[in-house]
Motif scaffolding. Structure first.
Motif, PDB file in Angstrom:
ATOM      1  N   GLU A 152      -4.455   2.030 -12.598  1.00  0.00           N
ATOM      2  CA  GLU A 152      -4.433   2.333 -14.116  1.00  0.00           C
ATOM      3  C   GLU A 152      -2.663   2.334 -14.409  1.00  0.00           C
ATOM      4  OE1 GLU A 152      -4.990   5.893 -16.595  1.00  0.00           O
ATOM      5  OE2 GLU A 152      -6.675   5.539 -15.987  1.00  0.00           O
ATOM      6  N   ALA A 153      -2.013   2.750 -13.660  1.00  0.00           N
ATOM      7  CA  ALA A 153      -0.356   2.605 -13.937  1.00  0.00           C
ATOM      8  C   ALA A 153       0.105   1.143 -13.432  1.00  0.00           C
ATOM      9  CB  ALA A 153       0.062   3.587 -13.074  1.00  0.00           C
ATOM     10  N   HIS A 154      -0.825   0.331 -13.254  1.00  0.00           N
ATOM     11  CA  HIS A 154      -0.515  -1.216 -12.869  1.00  0.00           C
ATOM     12  C   HIS A 154      -0.074  -1.371 -11.737  1.00  0.00           C
ATOM     13  CE1 HIS A 154      -1.201  -1.903 -17.166  1.00  0.00           C
ATOM     14  NE2 HIS A 154      -0.619  -0.652 -17.501  1.00  0.00           N
ATOM     15  N   ALA A 155      -0.427  -0.409 -10.655  1.00  0.00           N
ATOM     16  CA  ALA A 155      -0.139  -0.812  -9.223  1.00  0.00           C
ATOM     17  C   ALA A 155      -0.572  -2.320  -8.960  1.00  0.00           C
ATOM     18  CB  ALA A 155      -0.506  -0.032  -8.303  1.00  0.00           C
ATOM     19  N   ASN A 156       0.239  -3.031  -8.115  1.00  0.00           N
ATOM     20  CA  ASN A 156       0.025  -4.486  -7.790  1.00  0.00           C
ATOM     21  C   ASN A 156      -0.946  -4.486  -6.493  1.00  0.00           C
ATOM     22  OD1 ASN A 156      -0.191  -7.065  -7.261  1.00  0.00           O
ATOM     23  ND2 ASN A 156       1.816  -7.607  -7.528  1.00  0.00           N
ATOM     24  N   PRO A 157      -2.218  -4.837  -6.328  1.00  0.00           N
ATOM     25  CA  PRO A 157      -2.691  -4.716  -5.024  1.00  0.00           C
ATOM     26  C   PRO A 157      -2.365  -6.046  -4.317  1.00  0.00           C
ATOM     27  CG  PRO A 157      -4.414  -5.258  -6.757  1.00  0.00           C
ATOM     28  CD  PRO A 157      -3.065  -4.823  -7.549  1.00  0.00           C
ATOM     29  N   MET A 158      -1.649  -6.878  -4.716  1.00  0.00           N
ATOM     30  CA  MET A 158      -1.333  -8.255  -4.062  1.00  0.00           C
ATOM     31  C   MET A 158      -0.041  -8.197  -3.403  1.00  0.00           C
ATOM     32  SD  MET A 158      -4.288  -9.144  -4.622  1.00  0.00           S
ATOM     33  CE  MET A 158      -4.082 -10.790  -3.251  1.00  0.00           C
ATOM     34  N   ILE A 159       0.813  -7.003  -3.314  1.00  0.00           N
ATOM     35  CA  ILE A 159       2.389  -7.061  -2.770  1.00  0.00           C
ATOM     36  C   ILE A 159       1.747  -6.848  -1.125  1.00  0.00           C
ATOM     37  CG2 ILE A 159       4.107  -5.416  -2.541  1.00  0.00           C
ATOM     38  CD1 ILE A 159       3.774  -4.689  -5.362  1.00  0.00           C
ATOM     39  N   LYS A 160       2.630  -7.770  -0.440  1.00  0.00           N
ATOM     40  CA  LYS A 160       2.411  -7.731   0.657  1.00  0.00           C
ATOM     41  C   LYS A 160       3.547  -6.656   1.718  1.00  0.00           C
ATOM     42  CE  LYS A 160       0.427 -12.305   1.279  1.00  0.00           C
ATOM     43  NZ  LYS A 160       0.511 -13.509   1.858  1.00  0.00           N
ATOM     44  N   ASN A 161       3.049  -6.037   2.526  1.00  0.00           N
ATOM     45  CA  ASN A 161       3.959  -5.300   3.241  1.00  0.00           C
ATOM     46  C   ASN A 161       4.687  -6.169   4.328  1.00  0.00           C
ATOM     47  OD1 ASN A 161       2.065  -5.470   5.533  1.00  0.00           O
ATOM     48  ND2 ASN A 161       1.298  -3.297   5.149  1.00  0.00           N
ATOM     49  N   LYS A 162       5.441  -5.441   5.333  1.00  0.00           N
ATOM     50  CA  LYS A 162       6.213  -6.329   6.258  1.00  0.00           C
ATOM     51  C   LYS A 162       5.282  -6.967   7.490  1.00  0.00           C
ATOM     52  CE  LYS A 162      10.825  -4.186   5.657  1.00  0.00           C
ATOM     53  NZ  LYS A 162      12.033  -3.657   6.275  1.00  0.00           N
ATOM     54  N   ASP A 163       4.064  -6.485   7.488  1.00  0.00           N
ATOM     55  CA  ASP A 163       3.075  -7.089   8.225  1.00  0.00           C
ATOM     56  C   ASP A 163       2.316  -8.175   7.693  1.00  0.00           C
ATOM     57  OD1 ASP A 163       3.837  -5.365  10.509  1.00  0.00           O
ATOM     58  OD2 ASP A 163       2.234  -3.733   9.525  1.00  0.00           O
ATOM     59  N   GLY A 164       2.580  -8.366   6.452  1.00  0.00           N
ATOM     60  CA  GLY A 164       2.127  -9.597   5.513  1.00  0.00           C
ATOM     61  C   GLY A 164       0.732  -8.947   4.759  1.00  0.00           C
ATOM     62  N   GLU A 165       0.293  -7.632   4.890  1.00  0.00           N
ATOM     63  CA  GLU A 165      -0.783  -7.210   4.403  1.00  0.00           C
ATOM     64  C   GLU A 165      -0.624  -6.623   3.037  1.00  0.00           C
ATOM     65  OE1 GLU A 165      -4.148  -5.355   7.366  1.00  0.00           O
ATOM     66  OE2 GLU A 165      -2.245  -4.243   7.240  1.00  0.00           O
ATOM     67  N   THR A 166      -1.660  -7.062   2.271  1.00  0.00           N
ATOM     68  CA  THR A 166      -1.846  -6.396   0.945  1.00  0.00           C
ATOM     69  C   THR A 166      -2.841  -5.477   0.836  1.00  0.00           C
ATOM     70  OG1 THR A 166      -3.977  -7.771   0.096  1.00  0.00           O
ATOM     71  CG2 THR A 166      -1.719  -8.842  -0.131  1.00  0.00           C
ATOM     72  N   SER A 167      -2.811  -4.652  -0.004  1.00  0.00           N
ATOM     73  CA  SER A 167      -3.705  -3.480  -0.297  1.00  0.00           C
ATOM     74  C   SER A 167      -5.110  -3.608  -0.117  1.00  0.00           C
ATOM     75  CB  SER A 167      -3.515  -2.541  -1.364  1.00  0.00           C
ATOM     76  OG  SER A 167      -2.303  -2.083  -1.371  1.00  0.00           O
ATOM     77  N   GLU A 191     -12.184  -1.754  -1.661  1.00  0.00           N
ATOM     78  CA  GLU A 191     -12.171  -3.488  -1.835  1.00  0.00           C
ATOM     79  C   GLU A 191     -12.623  -3.816  -3.217  1.00  0.00           C
ATOM     80  OE1 GLU A 191     -13.638  -7.377   0.283  1.00  0.00           O
ATOM     81  OE2 GLU A 191     -14.111  -5.548   1.106  1.00  0.00           O
ATOM     82  N   LEU A 192     -13.910  -3.247  -3.502  1.00  0.00           N
ATOM     83  CA  LEU A 192     -14.080  -3.610  -5.019  1.00  0.00           C
ATOM     84  C   LEU A 192     -13.329  -3.408  -6.186  1.00  0.00           C
ATOM     85  CD1 LEU A 192     -16.854  -5.073  -6.385  1.00  0.00           C
ATOM     86  CD2 LEU A 192     -17.755  -2.631  -6.624  1.00  0.00           C
ATOM     87  N   ALA A 211      -9.220  -5.224 -10.271  1.00  0.00           N
ATOM     88  CA  ALA A 211      -7.941  -5.018 -10.713  1.00  0.00           C
ATOM     89  C   ALA A 211      -6.924  -6.423 -10.666  1.00  0.00           C
ATOM     90  CB  ALA A 211      -6.971  -3.894 -10.118  1.00  0.00           C
ATOM     91  N   SER A 212      -7.155  -7.030  -9.571  1.00  0.00           N
ATOM     92  CA  SER A 212      -6.238  -8.260  -9.244  1.00  0.00           C
ATOM     93  C   SER A 212      -6.994  -9.361 -10.129  1.00  0.00           C
ATOM     94  CB  SER A 212      -6.092  -8.539  -7.771  1.00  0.00           C
ATOM     95  OG  SER A 212      -7.275  -8.560  -7.143  1.00  0.00           O
ATOM     96  N   THR A 242      -9.412   8.805  -5.082  1.00  0.00           N
ATOM     97  CA  THR A 242      -9.282   9.533  -6.262  1.00  0.00           C
ATOM     98  C   THR A 242      -7.649   8.760  -6.724  1.00  0.00           C
ATOM     99  OG1 THR A 242     -10.064  11.612  -5.588  1.00  0.00           O
ATOM    100  CG2 THR A 242      -8.392  11.645  -7.160  1.00  0.00           C
ATOM    101  N   LEU A 243      -6.855   8.570  -5.959  1.00  0.00           N
ATOM    102  CA  LEU A 243      -5.719   8.008  -6.197  1.00  0.00           C
ATOM    103  C   LEU A 243      -5.619   6.534  -6.454  1.00  0.00           C
ATOM    104  CD1 LEU A 243      -2.736   9.753  -3.919  1.00  0.00           C
ATOM    105  CD2 LEU A 243      -3.434  10.264  -6.024  1.00  0.00           C
ATOM    106  N   ILE A 244      -6.324   5.853  -6.011  1.00  0.00           N
ATOM    107  CA  ILE A 244      -6.422   4.466  -6.013  1.00  0.00           C
ATOM    108  C   ILE A 244      -6.756   3.769  -7.565  1.00  0.00           C
ATOM    109  CG2 ILE A 244      -7.463   2.114  -5.448  1.00  0.00           C
ATOM    110  CD1 ILE A 244      -7.812   3.288  -2.638  1.00  0.00           C
ATOM    111  N   PRO A 245      -7.727   4.555  -8.272  1.00  0.00           N
ATOM    112  CA  PRO A 245      -7.952   4.133  -9.656  1.00  0.00           C
ATOM    113  C   PRO A 245      -6.819   4.448 -10.479  1.00  0.00           C
ATOM    114  CG  PRO A 245     -10.040   5.427  -8.862  1.00  0.00           C
ATOM    115  CD  PRO A 245      -8.627   5.335  -7.586  1.00  0.00           C
TER     116      PRO A 245
END
Length: 155
Positions: free
Chosen positions: A120-135, A148-149, A154-155, A113-116
């Motif tokens: 839509e608010a332009h969250a960037n799925p390619m930002i890496k966290n401190k473990d190097g993982e993107t969403s 994943e789809l 979105a990216s 529910t939240l992901i879309p």
């Protein structure tokens, strides 16, 4: 019991005591954005932790700063709460002390529910966290194919 805050307005917001929150704000408007000495929570963050919508709405109407950060993260993953914060101008790509965004957490929680809403608010799925993982990496690792789809589109 939960968390004990050193700032009374933070404790009142956490415990859903609108009367006390109102009293502290009436006494001094600067209390709206005061940060607790232990972890940096503001009254808004405290209310968000528990999903206390009336207090959140009250603080936002009085211009609580939605972009102040604490030293930890994670609040309730509630669609109405997220919409309210996005409408108030929260930085959808803000990172916490682990380098995670709201989108990272929504992916970990498989919150379809939240992901879309975040995308839509332009969250960037390619930002890496401190473990190097993107969403997207999280969705792949946890084998959440529908998420994943969504992220790939979105990216």
């Amino acid at each position: 019991m939960g968390i004990l805050y050193s700032e009374p307005i933070c404790q009142a917001a956490y415990q859903n005591d609108l009367g006390q929150v109102w009293r502290w704000v009436r006494e001094d408007r600067s209390y709206i954005n005061i940060q607790d000495g232990f972890n940096g929570d503001t009254p808004l963050i405290c209310a968000c932790r528990r999903g206390h919508m009336r207090i959140i709405s009250f603080l936002l109407r009085r211009n609580a700063d939605v972009n102040l950060k604490n030293q930890v993260s994670k609040t309730k993953q509630n669609e109405a709460l997220v919409r309210m914060l996005l409408n108030a101008g929260v930085d959808v790509n803000a990172i916490d002390c682990y380098g995670c965004t709201a989108l990272h957490y929504a992916c970990e929680m498989k919150n379809q529910t939240l992901i879309p809403l975040l995308l839509e608010a332009h969250a960037n799925p390619m930002i890496k966290n401190k473990d190097g993982e993107t969403s997207l990496d999280i969705a792949q690792r946890l084998k959440f194919s529908q998420i994943e789809l969504m992220l790939r589109k979105a990216s």
